[in-house]
Write a protein that holds these residues in place. Sequence first.
Motif, PDB file in Angstrom:
ATOM      1  N   CYS A  52     -14.327  23.314 -15.812  1.00 46.68           N
ATOM      2  CA  CYS A  52     -14.513  22.569 -17.019  1.00 46.68           C
ATOM      3  C   CYS A  52     -15.618  21.251 -16.749  1.00 46.68           C
ATOM      4  CB  CYS A  52     -13.268  22.262 -17.822  1.00 46.68           C
ATOM      5  SG  CYS A  52     -12.144  23.371 -18.083  1.00 46.68           S
ATOM      6  N   VAL A  53     -16.543  21.246 -17.796  1.00 49.31           N
ATOM      7  CA  VAL A  53     -17.390  20.126 -17.617  1.00 49.31           C
ATOM      8  C   VAL A  53     -17.544  19.457 -18.922  1.00 49.31           C
ATOM      9  CG1 VAL A  53     -19.364  21.402 -17.911  1.00 49.31           C
ATOM     10  CG2 VAL A  53     -19.655  19.352 -16.649  1.00 49.31           C
ATOM     11  N   ARG A  54     -17.845  18.119 -18.956  1.00 48.70           N
ATOM     12  CA  ARG A  54     -18.270  17.472 -20.110  1.00 48.70           C
ATOM     13  C   ARG A  54     -19.671  17.755 -20.866  1.00 48.70           C
ATOM     14  NH1 ARG A  54     -16.277  11.165 -20.414  1.00 48.70           N
ATOM     15  NH2 ARG A  54     -17.461  11.304 -22.273  1.00 48.70           N
ATOM     16  N   THR A  55     -19.600  18.346 -21.928  1.00 48.98           N
ATOM     17  CA  THR A  55     -21.071  18.611 -22.635  1.00 48.98           C
ATOM     18  C   THR A  55     -21.358  17.842 -23.697  1.00 48.98           C
ATOM     19  OG1 THR A  55     -19.670  20.217 -24.018  1.00 48.98           O
ATOM     20  CG2 THR A  55     -20.799  20.827 -21.732  1.00 48.98           C
ATOM     21  N   GLY A  56     -20.589  16.749 -24.241  1.00 44.09           N
ATOM     22  CA  GLY A  56     -21.083  15.700 -25.100  1.00 44.09           C
ATOM     23  C   GLY A  56     -19.938  14.943 -25.353  1.00 44.09           C
ATOM     24  N   PRO A  57     -20.059  14.134 -26.427  1.00 45.87           N
ATOM     25  CA  PRO A  57     -18.997  12.859 -26.809  1.00 45.87           C
ATOM     26  C   PRO A  57     -17.683  13.489 -26.856  1.00 45.87           C
ATOM     27  CG  PRO A  57     -20.731  13.022 -28.125  1.00 45.87           C
ATOM     28  CD  PRO A  57     -20.895  14.021 -27.475  1.00 45.87           C
ATOM     29  N   VAL A  58     -16.717  12.938 -26.179  1.00 49.11           N
ATOM     30  CA  VAL A  58     -15.246  13.533 -26.277  1.00 49.11           C
ATOM     31  C   VAL A  58     -14.539  12.688 -27.087  1.00 49.11           C
ATOM     32  CG1 VAL A  58     -13.102  13.876 -24.789  1.00 49.11           C
ATOM     33  CG2 VAL A  58     -15.189  14.382 -23.713  1.00 49.11           C
ATOM     34  N   ASP A  59     -13.574  13.414 -28.104  1.00 51.85           N
ATOM     35  CA  ASP A  59     -12.615  12.676 -28.919  1.00 51.85           C
ATOM     36  C   ASP A  59     -11.413  13.227 -28.622  1.00 51.85           C
ATOM     37  OD1 ASP A  59     -11.202  11.505 -30.995  1.00 51.85           O
ATOM     38  OD2 ASP A  59     -12.681  12.394 -32.555  1.00 51.85           O
ATOM     39  N   LEU A  60     -10.479  12.163 -28.513  1.00 53.49           N
ATOM     40  CA  LEU A  60      -9.091  12.799 -28.029  1.00 53.49           C
ATOM     41  C   LEU A  60      -8.144  12.576 -29.297  1.00 53.49           C
ATOM     42  CD1 LEU A  60      -8.779  11.100 -24.490  1.00 53.49           C
ATOM     43  CD2 LEU A  60      -9.327  13.428 -25.057  1.00 53.49           C
ATOM     44  N   GLY A  61      -8.563  12.479 -30.408  1.00 53.00           N
ATOM     45  CA  GLY A  61      -7.805  12.149 -31.531  1.00 53.00           C
ATOM     46  C   GLY A  61      -6.787  13.206 -32.005  1.00 53.00           C
ATOM     47  N   GLY A  62      -7.307  14.465 -31.502  1.00 52.80           N
ATOM     48  CA  GLY A  62      -6.533  15.557 -32.343  1.00 52.80           C
ATOM     49  C   GLY A  62      -5.501  16.376 -31.202  1.00 52.80           C
ATOM     50  N   ILE A  63      -5.318  15.753 -30.104  1.00 49.65           N
ATOM     51  CA  ILE A  63      -4.857  16.599 -28.938  1.00 49.65           C
ATOM     52  C   ILE A  63      -3.181  16.225 -28.896  1.00 49.65           C
ATOM     53  CG2 ILE A  63      -6.836  16.721 -27.625  1.00 49.65           C
ATOM     54  CD1 ILE A  63      -5.435  14.866 -25.521  1.00 49.65           C
ATOM     55  N   ARG A  64      -2.452  17.155 -28.544  1.00 43.12           N
ATOM     56  CA  ARG A  64      -0.981  16.736 -28.265  1.00 43.12           C
ATOM     57  C   ARG A  64      -0.986  16.149 -26.816  1.00 43.12           C
ATOM     58  NH1 ARG A  64       2.070  22.071 -28.299  1.00 43.12           N
ATOM     59  NH2 ARG A  64       1.451  22.270 -30.276  1.00 43.12           N
ATOM     60  N   ARG A  65      -0.041  15.145 -26.713  1.00 41.10           N
ATOM     61  CA  ARG A  65       0.123  14.465 -25.725  1.00 41.10           C
ATOM     62  C   ARG A  65       1.508  14.974 -25.230  1.00 41.10           C
ATOM     63  NH1 ARG A  65      -3.660  10.240 -25.604  1.00 41.10           N
ATOM     64  NH2 ARG A  65      -4.705  10.002 -27.601  1.00 41.10           N
ATOM     65  N   GLY A  66       1.591  14.611 -24.010  1.00 39.05           N
ATOM     66  CA  GLY A  66       2.976  15.126 -23.067  1.00 39.05           C
ATOM     67  C   GLY A  66       2.702  16.142 -22.071  1.00 39.05           C
ATOM     68  N   PRO A  67       3.844  16.246 -21.238  1.00 41.28           N
ATOM     69  CA  PRO A  67       3.472  17.087 -20.059  1.00 41.28           C
ATOM     70  C   PRO A  67       3.462  18.573 -20.530  1.00 41.28           C
ATOM     71  CG  PRO A  67       5.869  16.478 -20.344  1.00 41.28           C
ATOM     72  CD  PRO A  67       4.953  15.551 -21.326  1.00 41.28           C
ATOM     73  N   GLU A  68       3.813  19.045 -21.719  1.00 40.86           N
ATOM     74  CA  GLU A  68       3.772  20.426 -22.100  1.00 40.86           C
ATOM     75  C   GLU A  68       2.316  20.850 -22.464  1.00 40.86           C
ATOM     76  OE1 GLU A  68       6.186  22.751 -22.106  1.00 40.86           O
ATOM     77  OE2 GLU A  68       7.140  21.098 -21.088  1.00 40.86           O
ATOM     78  N   GLY A  69       1.539  19.777 -22.934  1.00 38.68           N
ATOM     79  CA  GLY A  69      -0.106  20.280 -23.276  1.00 38.68           C
ATOM     80  C   GLY A  69       0.313  21.086 -24.428  1.00 38.68           C
ATOM     81  N   GLU A  70      -1.044  21.888 -24.656  1.00 41.02           N
ATOM     82  CA  GLU A  70      -1.391  22.771 -25.447  1.00 41.02           C
ATOM     83  C   GLU A  70      -2.239  23.939 -25.182  1.00 41.02           C
ATOM     84  OE1 GLU A  70      -2.902  21.335 -29.327  1.00 41.02           O
ATOM     85  OE2 GLU A  70      -3.428  19.437 -28.139  1.00 41.02           O
ATOM     86  N   ASP A  71      -2.099  25.245 -25.791  1.00 36.42           N
ATOM     87  CA  ASP A  71      -2.876  26.215 -25.392  1.00 36.42           C
ATOM     88  C   ASP A  71      -4.421  25.898 -26.059  1.00 36.42           C
ATOM     89  OD1 ASP A  71      -1.030  27.556 -23.791  1.00 36.42           O
ATOM     90  OD2 ASP A  71      -0.335  28.782 -25.330  1.00 36.42           O
ATOM     91  N   VAL A  72      -5.403  26.161 -25.275  1.00 35.40           N
ATOM     92  CA  VAL A  72      -6.750  26.119 -25.865  1.00 35.40           C
ATOM     93  C   VAL A  72      -7.207  27.545 -25.933  1.00 35.40           C
ATOM     94  CG1 VAL A  72      -8.907  25.261 -25.149  1.00 35.40           C
ATOM     95  CG2 VAL A  72      -7.218  23.716 -24.567  1.00 35.40           C
ATOM     96  N   PHE A  73      -6.903  28.651 -25.229  1.00 31.86           N
ATOM     97  CA  PHE A  73      -7.509  29.626 -25.184  1.00 31.86           C
ATOM     98  C   PHE A  73      -6.558  30.649 -24.776  1.00 31.86           C
ATOM     99  CE2 PHE A  73      -9.351  33.124 -22.479  1.00 31.86           C
ATOM    100  CZ  PHE A  73     -10.462  33.664 -23.433  1.00 31.86           C
ATOM    101  N   SER A  74      -6.386  32.118 -25.347  1.00 33.24           N
ATOM    102  CA  SER A  74      -5.498  32.887 -24.970  1.00 33.24           C
ATOM    103  C   SER A  74      -6.167  34.522 -25.161  1.00 33.24           C
ATOM    104  CB  SER A  74      -4.304  33.157 -25.789  1.00 33.24           C
ATOM    105  OG  SER A  74      -3.374  34.190 -25.150  1.00 33.24           O
ATOM    106  N   GLU A  75      -6.302  35.262 -23.908  1.00 32.14           N
ATOM    107  CA  GLU A  75      -6.743  36.547 -24.108  1.00 32.14           C
ATOM    108  C   GLU A  75      -5.734  37.712 -23.561  1.00 32.14           C
ATOM    109  OE1 GLU A  75     -11.192  37.407 -23.935  1.00 32.14           O
ATOM    110  OE2 GLU A  75     -10.811  37.756 -21.990  1.00 32.14           O
TER     111      GLU A  75
END
Length: 153
Positions: A77-100
């Motif tokens: 993974c790489v930064r490709t632009g400005p990062v905004d952390l406002g909408g992410i779930r915090r904590g050790p469980e994290g959250e799914d970004v992708f599933s196939e």
Amino acid sequence: MLRGILPVLCLVPLAGHGDEVGRADVDWIGNDIVIEAVRDSEVGGVTCHLAYFERSVLDRLSQGNWFEDPSNSAIECVRTGPVDLGGIRRGPEGEDVFSEGRSLIFKSLRIKRIYDEESQVLIYLAHASEVTEGSAKMAISTVSVADARMPGD
């Protein structure tokens, strides 16, 4: 029969698709390694490249297992632009970004995002998820977000 399958189907997440950006032939029977670009829609400014094995029809015929691909994967993974952390779930469980899906219904390949707030790093974990038994197949990538926009900025 359908009654028994419906609860299992409810456990299968909807597939989030990346954009295929590359493909490598690995043998003469048509097996490939596929590379997809997966953008983190909640963060923005982060793109992960996920590589995984895709079995050919000939391989499926010879192996006798029609409905399953291997769970092995690699991620970067790489930064490709400005990062905004406002909408992410915090904590050790994290959250799914992708599933196939990697099989008809029982196995999927997932990317989970976990935020290490102390180190100011986003961790992206690619792993197999199976209904019947766990898998130790995984890959990890990290992205520094030390200068990212925080909620309220």
